[in-house]
Design a protein around this motif. Sequence first.
Motif, PDB file in Angstrom:
ATOM      1  N   ILE A  28       0.627  -0.938   0.106  1.00 13.46           N
ATOM      2  CA  ILE A  28      -0.103  -0.349   0.261  1.00 13.46           C
ATOM      3  C   ILE A  28       0.882   0.799  -0.272  1.00 13.46           C
ATOM      4  N   ARG A  29       1.845   1.422   0.873  1.00 14.41           N
ATOM      5  CA  ARG A  29       2.750   2.518   0.085  1.00 14.41           C
ATOM      6  C   ARG A  29       3.656   3.061  -0.252  1.00 14.41           C
ATOM      7  N   GLU A  30       3.890   2.042  -1.255  1.00 17.72           N
ATOM      8  CA  GLU A  30       4.929   1.688  -3.067  1.00 17.72           C
ATOM      9  C   GLU A  30       3.202   2.616  -3.908  1.00 17.72           C
ATOM     10  N   VAL A  31       1.951   1.908  -3.139  1.00 16.88           N
ATOM     11  CA  VAL A  31       1.197   3.081  -4.400  1.00 16.88           C
ATOM     12  C   VAL A  31       0.896   3.730  -4.059  1.00 16.88           C
ATOM     13  N   ALA A  32       1.529   4.537  -2.490  1.00 15.27           N
ATOM     14  CA  ALA A  32       0.646   5.733  -2.209  1.00 15.27           C
ATOM     15  C   ALA A  32       1.852   6.951  -2.667  1.00 15.27           C
ATOM     16  N   ILE A  33       3.297   6.358  -2.420  1.00 14.68           N
ATOM     17  CA  ILE A  33       3.969   6.759  -2.985  1.00 14.68           C
ATOM     18  C   ILE A  33       4.188   7.531  -4.293  1.00 14.68           C
ATOM     19  N   LYS A  34       3.995   6.493  -5.372  1.00 15.63           N
ATOM     20  CA  LYS A  34       3.569   5.934  -6.819  1.00 15.63           C
ATOM     21  C   LYS A  34       2.641   7.552  -6.845  1.00 15.63           C
ATOM     22  N   GLU A  35       1.785   7.111  -5.843  1.00 18.95           N
ATOM     23  CA  GLU A  35       0.312   8.056  -6.299  1.00 18.95           C
ATOM     24  C   GLU A  35       1.052   9.869  -6.307  1.00 18.95           C
ATOM     25  N   GLY A  36       1.417  10.197  -4.333  1.00 18.81           N
ATOM     26  CA  GLY A  36       1.643  11.372  -4.495  1.00 18.81           C
ATOM     27  C   GLY A  36       3.291  11.816  -5.536  1.00 18.81           C
ATOM     28  N   LEU A  37       3.935  10.725  -5.442  1.00 17.90           N
ATOM     29  CA  LEU A  37       5.036  11.471  -6.929  1.00 17.90           C
ATOM     30  C   LEU A  37       4.111  11.924  -7.715  1.00 17.90           C
ATOM     31  N   GLU A  38       3.198  11.273  -8.308  1.00 14.95           N
ATOM     32  CA  GLU A  38       2.562  11.462  -9.574  1.00 14.95           C
ATOM     33  C   GLU A  38       1.752  13.098  -9.327  1.00 14.95           C
ATOM     34  N   ALA A  39       1.228  13.261  -8.153  1.00 11.16           N
ATOM     35  CA  ALA A  39       0.626  14.240  -7.963  1.00 11.16           C
ATOM     36  C   ALA A  39       1.119  15.447  -7.485  1.00 11.16           C
TER      37      ALA A  39
END
Length: 278
Positions: A28-39
């Motif tokens: 879940i963290r990995e997905v969150a980091i990916k989404e956060g970096l994209e934002a």
Amino acid sequence: MKATPECYSCLERLVYQAAELASNEEAIREVAIKEGLEALRRSFSLEKVTIVVAAEIHSAIKRATGNPDPYREMKKKEMAVAREVLAQVSVDGSDFRSCLEFAVLGNNMDFFRPVEEVKAAVGQKVRLVIDDSKKFEGRLRGAKKLLYLADNAGEVLFDLPLVKWLRQRVTVVYVVKDAPVQNDVTLDDLRELRLEAELGKIITTGTATPGIDMAVASAEFKSEFIDADLVLAKGMGYWESLAELPAEGRVLYCLKAKCKPVADSLGVPLGSYVAKLR
């Protein structure tokens, strides 16, 4: 205050920190980091105020993890540190300058810094590099209403002596965030601290953004902001956001300049305390 190139790396660190706090599950963290970096990549611009970008990062991480308050435990630690420090210090509650310095001291609460470093900083004496406190105190004599924009959860206890002093002279409206963002104080936090009665009238910004994004602030907040004779704004987020508005000589910015872009915008050395009337 618009973003600088240096702000990008700080916001990038924010992505990793928020994701780490938001979930214990690596996937879940990995997905969150990916989404956060994209934002971050999508929204960062030198024409924007950083708090707007930070708000988009936090929204992305909350959605990815399903955690509406990633900084919850950190806020609890900050409040515990504040209580520990307050048990060892005292302030002259009858003196405006002493109460103001004490409130500014609380701005050392910072989610990017280790707890021990925060404790050490809070134990030091405040020296205001920019000091408009006397000018502001003079303007209080003709004021009827003051809007007090609160910052971090751990700072509220440092605000109390100043709020009590102010309430003897003007109507104080204490402003917190409507929903969790970073370690900013919310109405739920105040209820947990059982401080509502001591702070007087309390409203929220209507947002979950650091500082204040006037584009999405509530009608109530905007009305109170316009109606207030004076505004006392705690923390860098309010300087970053409200400094974009025309100077009216009624907002006192109280903060510690904890990053170089903010220090440079104020014209002070990094780590300086300021009480700037603008």
